[in-house]
Design an enzyme around this catalytic site. Structure first.
Site, PDB file in Angstrom:
ATOM      1  N   ARG A  98      11.602  -6.065   4.507  1.00 32.81           N
ATOM      2  CA  ARG A  98      11.324  -4.619   4.466  1.00 32.81           C
ATOM      3  C   ARG A  98      12.323  -3.862   5.329  1.00 32.81           C
ATOM      4  O   ARG A  98      12.608  -4.259   6.450  1.00 32.81           O
ATOM      5  CB  ARG A  98       9.903  -4.333   4.952  1.00 32.81           C
ATOM      6  CG  ARG A  98       9.654  -2.822   5.131  1.00 32.81           C
ATOM      7  CD  ARG A  98       8.223  -2.436   5.019  1.00 32.81           C
ATOM      8  NE  ARG A  98       7.415  -2.931   6.119  1.00 32.81           N
ATOM      9  CZ  ARG A  98       6.099  -2.714   6.214  1.00 32.81           C
ATOM     10  NH1 ARG A  98       5.471  -2.022   5.273  1.00 32.81           N
ATOM     11  NH2 ARG A  98       5.422  -3.193   7.224  1.00 32.81           N
TER      12      ARG A  98
ATOM     13  N   ARG B 164      11.636  -2.558  10.984  1.00 33.96           N
ATOM     14  CA  ARG B 164      10.641  -2.117  11.957  1.00 33.96           C
ATOM     15  C   ARG B 164      10.439  -3.194  13.017  1.00 33.96           C
ATOM     16  O   ARG B 164      10.393  -4.376  12.700  1.00 33.96           O
ATOM     17  CB  ARG B 164       9.311  -1.822  11.256  1.00 33.96           C
ATOM     18  CG  ARG B 164       9.274  -0.468  10.615  1.00 33.96           C
ATOM     19  CD  ARG B 164       8.083  -0.266   9.723  1.00 33.96           C
ATOM     20  NE  ARG B 164       6.813  -0.756  10.245  1.00 33.96           N
ATOM     21  CZ  ARG B 164       5.647  -0.635   9.602  1.00 33.96           C
ATOM     22  NH1 ARG B 164       5.603  -0.026   8.428  1.00 33.96           N
ATOM     23  NH2 ARG B 164       4.540  -1.113  10.116  1.00 33.96           N
TER      24      ARG B 164
ATOM     25  N   ARG C  66      -0.356  -9.373  13.225  1.00 29.53           N
ATOM     26  CA  ARG C  66      -0.926  -8.274  12.430  1.00 29.53           C
ATOM     27  C   ARG C  66      -1.817  -8.822  11.317  1.00 29.53           C
ATOM     28  O   ARG C  66      -2.841  -8.226  10.983  1.00 29.53           O
ATOM     29  CB  ARG C  66       0.197  -7.421  11.833  1.00 29.53           C
ATOM     30  CG  ARG C  66       0.943  -6.639  12.902  1.00 29.53           C
ATOM     31  CD  ARG C  66       2.200  -6.023  12.370  1.00 29.53           C
ATOM     32  NE  ARG C  66       1.924  -4.945  11.426  1.00 29.53           N
ATOM     33  CZ  ARG C  66       2.822  -4.456  10.592  1.00 29.53           C
ATOM     34  NH1 ARG C  66       4.043  -4.937  10.552  1.00 29.53           N
ATOM     35  NH2 ARG C  66       2.495  -3.488   9.779  1.00 29.53           N
TER      36      ARG C  66
ATOM     37  N   ARG D 133      -8.842   1.402   8.969  1.00 33.39           N
ATOM     38  CA  ARG D 133      -8.498   0.007   9.243  1.00 33.39           C
ATOM     39  C   ARG D 133      -9.639  -0.712   9.956  1.00 33.39           C
ATOM     40  O   ARG D 133      -9.521  -1.899  10.245  1.00 33.39           O
ATOM     41  CB  ARG D 133      -7.252  -0.050  10.115  1.00 33.39           C
ATOM     42  CG  ARG D 133      -5.973  -0.306   9.319  1.00 33.39           C
ATOM     43  CD  ARG D 133      -4.849  -0.477  10.323  1.00 33.39           C
ATOM     44  NE  ARG D 133      -3.713  -1.154   9.801  1.00 33.39           N
ATOM     45  CZ  ARG D 133      -2.601  -0.553   9.382  1.00 33.39           C
ATOM     46  NH1 ARG D 133      -2.514   0.747   9.360  1.00 33.39           N
ATOM     47  NH2 ARG D 133      -1.571  -1.276   8.976  1.00 33.39           N
TER      48      ARG D 133
ATOM     49  N   LYS E 180       0.829  -1.210   0.000  1.00 33.65           N
ATOM     50  CA  LYS E 180       0.000   0.000   0.000  1.00 33.65           C
ATOM     51  C   LYS E 180       0.863   1.259   0.000  1.00 33.65           C
ATOM     52  O   LYS E 180       0.622   2.174  -0.768  1.00 33.65           O
ATOM     53  CB  LYS E 180      -0.894   0.058   1.258  1.00 33.65           C
ATOM     54  CG  LYS E 180      -1.861  -1.085   1.400  1.00 33.65           C
ATOM     55  CD  LYS E 180      -2.702  -0.942   2.661  1.00 33.65           C
ATOM     56  CE  LYS E 180      -1.905  -0.964   3.955  1.00 33.65           C
ATOM     57  NZ  LYS E 180      -1.216  -2.236   4.252  1.00 33.65           N
TER      58      LYS E 180
HETATM   59  P1  ADP Z   1       2.377  -1.757   3.221  1.00 31.74           P
HETATM   60  O1  ADP Z   1       2.417  -0.253   3.119  1.00 31.74           O
HETATM   61  O2  ADP Z   1       1.133  -2.343   2.579  1.00 31.74           O
HETATM   62  O3  ADP Z   1       2.574  -2.257   4.620  1.00 31.74           O
HETATM   63  P2  ADP Z   1       4.933  -1.650   1.772  1.00 31.74           P
HETATM   64  O4  ADP Z   1       4.590  -0.741   0.632  1.00 31.74           O
HETATM   65  O5  ADP Z   1       5.764  -1.079   2.863  1.00 31.74           O
HETATM   66  O6  ADP Z   1       3.576  -2.334   2.373  1.00 31.74           O
HETATM   67  O7  ADP Z   1       5.617  -2.960   1.180  1.00 31.74           O
HETATM   68  C1  ADP Z   1       6.061  -4.024   2.029  1.00 31.74           C
HETATM   69  C2  ADP Z   1       7.426  -4.538   1.562  1.00 31.74           C
HETATM   70  O8  ADP Z   1       7.270  -5.205   0.298  1.00 31.74           O
HETATM   71  C3  ADP Z   1       8.450  -3.412   1.329  1.00 31.74           C
HETATM   72  O9  ADP Z   1       9.733  -3.898   1.701  1.00 31.74           O
HETATM   73  C4  ADP Z   1       8.371  -3.136  -0.164  1.00 31.74           C
HETATM   74  O10 ADP Z   1       9.598  -2.630  -0.671  1.00 31.74           O
HETATM   75  C5  ADP Z   1       8.012  -4.526  -0.726  1.00 31.74           C
HETATM   76  N1  ADP Z   1       7.109  -4.466  -1.894  1.00 31.74           N
HETATM   77  C6  ADP Z   1       6.096  -3.585  -2.127  1.00 31.74           C
HETATM   78  N2  ADP Z   1       5.466  -3.859  -3.296  1.00 31.74           N
HETATM   79  C7  ADP Z   1       6.085  -4.966  -3.804  1.00 31.74           C
HETATM   80  C8  ADP Z   1       5.912  -5.758  -4.988  1.00 31.74           C
HETATM   81  N3  ADP Z   1       4.936  -5.473  -5.890  1.00 31.74           N
HETATM   82  N4  ADP Z   1       6.740  -6.815  -5.172  1.00 31.74           N
HETATM   83  C9  ADP Z   1       7.701  -7.108  -4.261  1.00 31.74           C
HETATM   84  N5  ADP Z   1       7.924  -6.414  -3.136  1.00 31.74           N
HETATM   85  C10 ADP Z   1       7.134  -5.354  -2.902  1.00 31.74           C
HETATM   86  P1  AMP Z   2       1.437   0.590   9.075  1.00 27.37           P
HETATM   87  O1  AMP Z   2       2.646   1.461   8.979  1.00 27.37           O
HETATM   88  O2  AMP Z   2       0.288   1.097   8.249  1.00 27.37           O
HETATM   89  O3  AMP Z   2       1.741  -0.861   8.821  1.00 27.37           O
HETATM   90  O4  AMP Z   2       0.922   0.688  10.584  1.00 27.37           O
HETATM   91  C1  AMP Z   2       1.738   0.234  11.667  1.00 27.37           C
HETATM   92  C2  AMP Z   2       0.907   0.105  12.935  1.00 27.37           C
HETATM   93  O5  AMP Z   2       0.365   1.392  13.307  1.00 27.37           O
HETATM   94  C3  AMP Z   2      -0.318  -0.817  12.839  1.00 27.37           C
HETATM   95  O6  AMP Z   2       0.006  -2.183  13.046  1.00 27.37           O
HETATM   96  C4  AMP Z   2      -1.203  -0.246  13.967  1.00 27.37           C
HETATM   97  O7  AMP Z   2      -0.747  -0.660  15.245  1.00 27.37           O
HETATM   98  C5  AMP Z   2      -0.933   1.259  13.861  1.00 27.37           C
HETATM   99  N1  AMP Z   2      -1.905   1.907  12.929  1.00 27.37           N
HETATM  100  C6  AMP Z   2      -1.634   2.549  11.758  1.00 27.37           C
HETATM  101  N2  AMP Z   2      -2.762   3.011  11.178  1.00 27.37           N
HETATM  102  C7  AMP Z   2      -3.773   2.631  12.003  1.00 27.37           C
HETATM  103  C8  AMP Z   2      -5.197   2.765  11.953  1.00 27.37           C
HETATM  104  N3  AMP Z   2      -5.802   3.400  10.925  1.00 27.37           N
HETATM  105  N4  AMP Z   2      -5.924   2.243  12.969  1.00 27.37           N
HETATM  106  C9  AMP Z   2      -5.348   1.613  14.011  1.00 27.37           C
HETATM  107  N5  AMP Z   2      -4.023   1.443  14.113  1.00 27.37           N
HETATM  108  C10 AMP Z   2      -3.228   1.931  13.126  1.00 27.37           C
END
Ligand code: ADP
Ligand code: AMP
Length: 213
Positions: A127, A160, A171, A88, A13
């Site tokens: 990541r 992270r 999660r 969420r 995302k």
């Molecule tokens: P989210 O925001 O949904 O938690 P991220 O955008 O941070 O996810 O992506 C999670 C991990 O996967 C990151 O390390 C990112 O670089 C990698 N990633 C994102 N999109 C792709 C893809 N299409 N193919 C492979 N790896 C990806």
């Molecule tokens: P993210 O960076 O989007 O993966 O979010 C990391 C963590 O932040 C999540 O696992 C939740 O603990 C908290 N968080 C982020 N956005 C929300 C939301 N909209 N509602 C509740 N918790 C959130």
């Protein structure tokens, strides 16, 4: 343009939201990034949020809703935004709808980035994040130019705390229980678009561009 990104943690995302923001000139708003910045700065909100985040649980709705409403009042949101990690839960989506409705406004798209759980685990373990500028990398799929260093601002990259395997599993459970019902919520509103998130990042973005124009 107002877009909501849906999908499991690690589905991509944030990666896609950044591309949308850059191409369409709208801010990328990540509630997770806002919480992490608060944790880094040791604010009261950060201290409260950290307790939930470290366990892989959701931060309570009332904290998140206040935070996002404040963010919408900033001038860069006047032309829209791409929301990453919000809503969420159903109550968060309802709060967003009410706020928009109060301004005679509405969302344009809910884009669901679809990736199966097995792939999520491997994505999360690779990541790496920059806690200074919010950039995200992957050790195999999107490595930085210099290992462990952010391309954009030179800060050291970190894994992270909540990307450790046990927390990721928690999660994912929370996602299926509390966030996945949003797919139905937005499908009923006629806003839901699914994209195959298992393709490479540029292919996923191509599919999104077809949807949002
Ligand atoms: P989210 O925001 O949904 O938690 P991220 O955008 O941070 O996810 O992506 C999670 C991990 O996967 C990151 O390390 C990112 O670089 C990698 N990633 C994102 N999109 C792709 C893809 N299409 N193919 C492979 N790896 C990806
Ligand atoms: P993210 O960076 O989007 O993966 O979010 C990391 C963590 O932040 C999540 O696992 C939740 O603990 C908290 N968080 C982020 N956005 C929300 C939301 N909209 N509602 C509740 N918790 C959130």
């Amino acid at each position: 343009m107002k877009i909501v990104m849906l999908g499991a943690p690690g589905a991509g995302k944030g990666t896609q939201a950044k591309k949308i923001a850059e191409s369409f000139g709208v801010p990328h708003i990540s509630t997770g990034d806002i919480f992490r910045a608060n944790i880094k700065n040791n604010t009261e909100l950060g201290k409260k949020a950290k307790v939930y985040m470290d366990k892989g649980e959701l931060v309570p709705d009332e904290l998140v809703v206040d935070l996002i409403m404040d963010r919408f009042s900033e001038p860069d949101c006047s032309n829209g935004y791409v929301l990453d990690g919000y809503p969420r839960t159903i109550p968060q989506a309802e709060a967003l709808d009410s706020a928009l409705k109060a301004n005679n406004d509405s969302l344009d798209f809910a884009v669901n980035v679809d990736v199966p759980d097995e792939e999520i685990i491997s994505r999360m373990s690779g990541r790496r994040a920059c806690l200074k500028c919010g950039a995200t990398y992957h050790t195999s799929f999107n490595p930085p130019k210099e290992e462990g260093v952010c391309d954009k601002c030179g800060e050291a990259l970190v894994q992270r705390e909540d990307d450790k395997e046990e927390t990721v599993k928690n999660r994912l459970g929370v996602y299926h229980e509390q966030t996945e019902p949003l797919e139905k919520y937005y499908a009923e509103a006629g806003l839901l678009h699914n994209v195959d998130g298992t393709k490479n990042m540029d292919e996923v973005f191509d599919s999104i561009k077809i949807i949002i124009g």
